[in-house]
Write an enzyme that holds these catalytic residues in place. Sequence first.
Site, PDB file in Angstrom:
ATOM      1  CG  HIS A 243      -1.761  -1.153   1.451  1.00 33.98           C
ATOM      2  ND1 HIS A 243      -2.883  -1.439   0.697  1.00 33.98           N
ATOM      3  CD2 HIS A 243      -1.670  -2.148   2.361  1.00 33.98           C
ATOM      4  CE1 HIS A 243      -3.449  -2.553   1.137  1.00 33.98           C
ATOM      5  NE2 HIS A 243      -2.744  -3.015   2.147  1.00 33.98           N
TER       6      HIS A 243
HETATM    7  O1  RIB Z   1      -5.383  -0.244   4.684  1.00 39.06           O
HETATM    8  C1  RIB Z   1      -3.990  -0.222   4.461  1.00 39.06           C
HETATM    9  C2  RIB Z   1      -3.348   0.847   5.276  1.00 39.06           C
HETATM   10  O2  RIB Z   1      -3.575   0.601   6.661  1.00 39.06           O
HETATM   11  C3  RIB Z   1      -1.808   0.890   5.118  1.00 39.06           C
HETATM   12  O3  RIB Z   1      -1.353   2.203   5.300  1.00 39.06           O
HETATM   13  C4  RIB Z   1      -1.333   0.025   6.245  1.00 39.06           C
HETATM   14  O4  RIB Z   1      -0.016   0.362   6.671  1.00 39.06           O
HETATM   15  C5  RIB Z   1      -2.322   0.390   7.311  1.00 39.06           C
HETATM   16  O5  RIB Z   1      -1.888   1.617   7.921  1.00 39.06           O
END
Ligand code: RIB
Length: 313
Positions: A243
Amino acid sequence: MAPRKIIIDTDPGQDDAVAILLALASPEDVEVLGITAVAGNVPLPLTQKNARIVCELAGKPETRVFAGCDAPIRRKLVTAEHVHGKTGLDGPKMDDPTMPLQDQHGVDFIIDTLRAEPAGTVTLCPLGPLTNIATAFSRAPDIVDRVQEIILMGGAYFEVGNITPAAEFNIYVDPEAADIVFRSGVPLVVMPLDVTHKALTTKPRIDAFRAMGTRVGTMVAAWTDFFERFDMEKYGSEGAPLHDPCVIAYLIDPHLFKGRHINVEIETSSDLTLGMTVADWWRVTDRKPNALFIGDLHADGFYQMLTDRLARL
Ligand code: RIB
Ligand code: CA
C-alpha cells in the site's frame, strides 16, 4: 528540478517501512523534512520506535522522527496487529533503535514547518490514520493554504473495505480526521485500495528484494513474506498489496499511476458504513471534485523502481 520537500506521517507497519526506505533512498526526488508517527497499525510507542528502526536500517539516523497523536480525534484507537504482528514490524528480528526521538510533538512539528517553509513548498505524505494532519489543521488553520499537496494512502471504492465491509483501515480508524482533510481544500492525491491491490508482492518480486544481498533487501523480503500471509488468506491473491510505497512512488514518477479528479467524501455517522470513502467515480453528482483518486498503476514499473532504489541503501 529540486527535490520535493515532504513530511511523512506514518504508522509503521511493514508497508510504511518500505515507503520510508524508498523516500530515504531517493534524495534527488524527495527531501524528508521529518517523519511524524501516529497511532494506527500498532500504538504510538511502537510506531515511533518502528519509524526510527527503519531510518537506522536506511543508514539515515540523522532523520528527525517525532511522536504525534496516540489516539483518534474522538474515537477509541483500533489497531491492526492481526495484519502487522504485535510489534508492527513482525517478520525479521529487529534491534531497538539508538537514534533519538525528537522532543517536539509531531503536530507542532507539522505546524512549525509549514509556517517556516515558503508557502506551497511542503507536501504531506500521510501513510496511516489522518489524526496528526487533521489536528494540525484544526489547531493552526493558517497552515492549510500553505500545504503544496497531500498525497495519502487511504480509502477504497471498487475494492470496498479491508477493516469493515465498507471502510479501509486508515480512514476507518479516524473518520473525523479524514473528513477534515478531505474538506480542507488542499490538493489531494489519494492512493486507495483500488490501486494498492494491484501492487502485489508476488514471489518473483520478493525474490528480487532478497537477491539484492543487502541488509535492506533481506529485511524487506522478510517483512513482505510476513505481511502477505493475511491478504493471501483473505483475498486468495498471489501476494500482499504494498500500500504505502505507492505514495512515495507517485512523487518520484507520477506517470506510473492513473486516476480521476473526482469528489470524495467521508462517512462519519453511519455505524454500518463508518469511514467509507464515498467516491463519485462516475460523476453522478454535482459535488465539487476534491481529489485525484488513483485507480491503476504500472505494477512492473513500480516494483522496478522500488528494487532499483532500495538497492542503493
Ligand atoms: O489499509 C492499508 C493501510 O492501513 C496501510 O497504510 C497500512 O499500513 C495500514 O496503515
Ligand atoms: Ca500505514
